[in-house]
Motif scaffolding. Structure first.
Motif, PDB file in Angstrom:
ATOM      1  N   THR A  70       0.811  -1.214   0.000  1.00  0.00           N
ATOM      2  CA  THR A  70       0.000   0.000   0.000  1.00  0.00           C
ATOM      3  C   THR A  70       0.846   1.267   0.000  1.00  0.00           C
ATOM      4  O   THR A  70       0.370   2.323  -0.411  1.00  0.00           O
ATOM      5  CB  THR A  70      -0.965   0.013   1.204  1.00  0.00           C
ATOM      6  OG1 THR A  70      -0.218  -0.134   2.424  1.00  0.00           O
ATOM      7  CG2 THR A  70      -1.976  -1.129   1.102  1.00  0.00           C
ATOM      8  N   ARG A  71       2.109   1.182   0.436  1.00  0.00           N
ATOM      9  CA  ARG A  71       2.984   2.351   0.443  1.00  0.00           C
ATOM     10  C   ARG A  71       3.859   2.449  -0.799  1.00  0.00           C
ATOM     11  O   ARG A  71       4.624   3.400  -0.946  1.00  0.00           O
ATOM     12  CB  ARG A  71       3.862   2.358   1.699  1.00  0.00           C
ATOM     13  CG  ARG A  71       3.102   2.683   2.960  1.00  0.00           C
ATOM     14  CD  ARG A  71       4.032   3.027   4.104  1.00  0.00           C
ATOM     15  NE  ARG A  71       3.290   3.481   5.269  1.00  0.00           N
ATOM     16  CZ  ARG A  71       2.897   4.726   5.461  1.00  0.00           C
ATOM     17  NH1 ARG A  71       3.193   5.659   4.569  1.00  0.00           N
ATOM     18  NH2 ARG A  71       2.221   5.075   6.548  1.00  0.00           N
ATOM     19  N   ALA A  72       3.759   1.490  -1.694  1.00  0.00           N
ATOM     20  CA  ALA A  72       4.583   1.506  -2.908  1.00  0.00           C
ATOM     21  C   ALA A  72       4.197   2.670  -3.813  1.00  0.00           C
ATOM     22  O   ALA A  72       3.043   3.113  -3.833  1.00  0.00           O
ATOM     23  CB  ALA A  72       4.410   0.198  -3.667  1.00  0.00           C
ATOM     24  N   ASP A  73       5.170   3.159  -4.572  1.00  0.00           N
ATOM     25  CA  ASP A  73       4.880   4.186  -5.569  1.00  0.00           C
ATOM     26  C   ASP A  73       4.300   3.569  -6.838  1.00  0.00           C
ATOM     27  O   ASP A  73       3.602   4.236  -7.602  1.00  0.00           O
ATOM     28  CB  ASP A  73       6.154   4.957  -5.901  1.00  0.00           C
ATOM     29  CG  ASP A  73       6.617   5.791  -4.712  1.00  0.00           C
ATOM     30  OD1 ASP A  73       5.928   6.773  -4.378  1.00  0.00           O
ATOM     31  OD2 ASP A  73       7.652   5.456  -4.113  1.00  0.00           O
ATOM     32  N   GLY A  74       4.582   2.299  -7.064  1.00  0.00           N
ATOM     33  CA  GLY A  74       4.034   1.592  -8.206  1.00  0.00           C
ATOM     34  C   GLY A  74       4.063   0.096  -7.936  1.00  0.00           C
ATOM     35  O   GLY A  74       4.937  -0.394  -7.211  1.00  0.00           O
ATOM     36  N   LEU A  75       3.088  -0.630  -8.489  1.00  0.00           N
ATOM     37  CA  LEU A  75       2.999  -2.071  -8.283  1.00  0.00           C
ATOM     38  C   LEU A  75       3.133  -2.824  -9.604  1.00  0.00           C
ATOM     39  O   LEU A  75       2.640  -2.374 -10.647  1.00  0.00           O
ATOM     40  CB  LEU A  75       1.654  -2.449  -7.664  1.00  0.00           C
ATOM     41  CG  LEU A  75       1.349  -2.001  -6.238  1.00  0.00           C
ATOM     42  CD1 LEU A  75      -0.051  -2.471  -5.855  1.00  0.00           C
ATOM     43  CD2 LEU A  75       2.384  -2.547  -5.269  1.00  0.00           C
ATOM     44  N   ILE A  76       3.798  -3.968  -9.533  1.00  0.00           N
ATOM     45  CA  ILE A  76       3.822  -4.925 -10.633  1.00  0.00           C
ATOM     46  C   ILE A  76       3.234  -6.205 -10.068  1.00  0.00           C
ATOM     47  O   ILE A  76       3.812  -6.814  -9.154  1.00  0.00           O
ATOM     48  CB  ILE A  76       5.256  -5.161 -11.136  1.00  0.00           C
ATOM     49  CG1 ILE A  76       5.825  -3.863 -11.708  1.00  0.00           C
ATOM     50  CG2 ILE A  76       5.286  -6.270 -12.179  1.00  0.00           C
ATOM     51  CD1 ILE A  76       7.316  -3.897 -11.952  1.00  0.00           C
ATOM     52  N   VAL A  77       2.065  -6.594 -10.531  1.00  0.00           N
ATOM     53  CA  VAL A  77       1.376  -7.757  -9.979  1.00  0.00           C
ATOM     54  C   VAL A  77       1.379  -8.868 -11.030  1.00  0.00           C
ATOM     55  O   VAL A  77       0.978  -8.657 -12.167  1.00  0.00           O
ATOM     56  CB  VAL A  77      -0.053  -7.408  -9.525  1.00  0.00           C
ATOM     57  CG1 VAL A  77      -0.007  -6.349  -8.427  1.00  0.00           C
ATOM     58  CG2 VAL A  77      -0.913  -6.904 -10.675  1.00  0.00           C
ATOM     59  N   VAL A  78       1.833 -10.042 -10.618  1.00  0.00           N
ATOM     60  CA  VAL A  78       2.005 -11.145 -11.569  1.00  0.00           C
ATOM     61  C   VAL A  78       1.414 -12.420 -10.974  1.00  0.00           C
ATOM     62  O   VAL A  78       1.722 -12.782  -9.833  1.00  0.00           O
ATOM     63  CB  VAL A  78       3.492 -11.388 -11.891  1.00  0.00           C
ATOM     64  CG1 VAL A  78       3.619 -12.244 -13.149  1.00  0.00           C
ATOM     65  CG2 VAL A  78       4.245 -10.086 -12.063  1.00  0.00           C
TER      66      VAL A  78
END
Length: 205
Positions: A70-78
């Motif tokens: 939730t604190r990430a600046d961007g997510l890569i979900v795989v």
């Protein structure tokens, strides 16, 4: 302030093509943003996720993972694709994240499977999920079938080209928004009036 990209991998094996795809996407995006990369391996959290769904309370390890996401600046979900959709483990993890926590967050969706027949799952399963969560889903989704690893061409170009295009979109989205705030000191005291002000509420005495 430094930025952070977080890979959420639902791969079940080790090594995992799902994790490999997430790593390649993160490295490509980090080259353009200079962001740090963190990885959340859902297979290591499977029992904690199941317990949270039953009890409503996260373990410290799961709580840390949710905080990281939730604190990430961007997510890569795989996720691997099972029975034409994302894995149950993948969905269960995002079920335990509080509603609204991913609103406006840049998210790059990706998936792996044994055959290209499953590629449409990105559009009819993953994209609607993150649109519902009000995330900012990147236009390019990346799917890798078994035959894509090492292939040099295909109907949509080779896997490397797709990775670079999607990572470029994520990098642009992350660079165009303020960096996520640093985690506050747990011992920091915030007066009640200030807490209300942050919520847009005016206190009366």
């Amino acid at each position: 302030m430094s930025r952070t990209l977080v890979v959420v991998s639902a791969g079940l094996s080790s090594p995992s093509s799902t994790r490999l795809l997430g790593d390649r996407l993160a490295q490509a995006a980090a080259r353009e943003t200079g962001a740090a990369i963190e990885v959340v391996e859902l297979r290591d959290l499977a029992t904690d996720i199941a317990n949270n769904l039953v009890t409503g309370f996260p373990s410290p390890k799961l709580g840390d993972a949710v905080e990281t996401v939730t604190r990430a600046d961007g997510l890569i979900v795989v996720t691997p694709i099972f029975n034409a959709s994302y894995s149950g483990l993948f969905k269960s993890f995002f079920d335990v994240i509080e509603a609204g926590s991913l609103q406006g967050k840049p998210v790059l969706i990706a998936a792996t499977a044994g055959t290209a027949r499953h590629s449409l799952a990105l559009e009819f399963a993953l994209r609607p999920l993150f649109a519902y969560l009000r995330a900012d889903v990147m236009p390019t989704a990346v799917f890798a079938a078994s035959e894509d690893w090492g292939a040099s061409d295909g109907p949509d170009g080779d896997l490397t080209a797709r990775i670079e295009r999607a990572a470029g979109e994520l990098a642009a989205a992350v660079s165009g928004r303020p960096a996520a705030p640093a985690v506050a000191d747990e011992d920091e005291f915030v007066p009640f009036d200030q807490q209300l002000a942050r919520l847009g509420i005016t206190s009366s005495r």
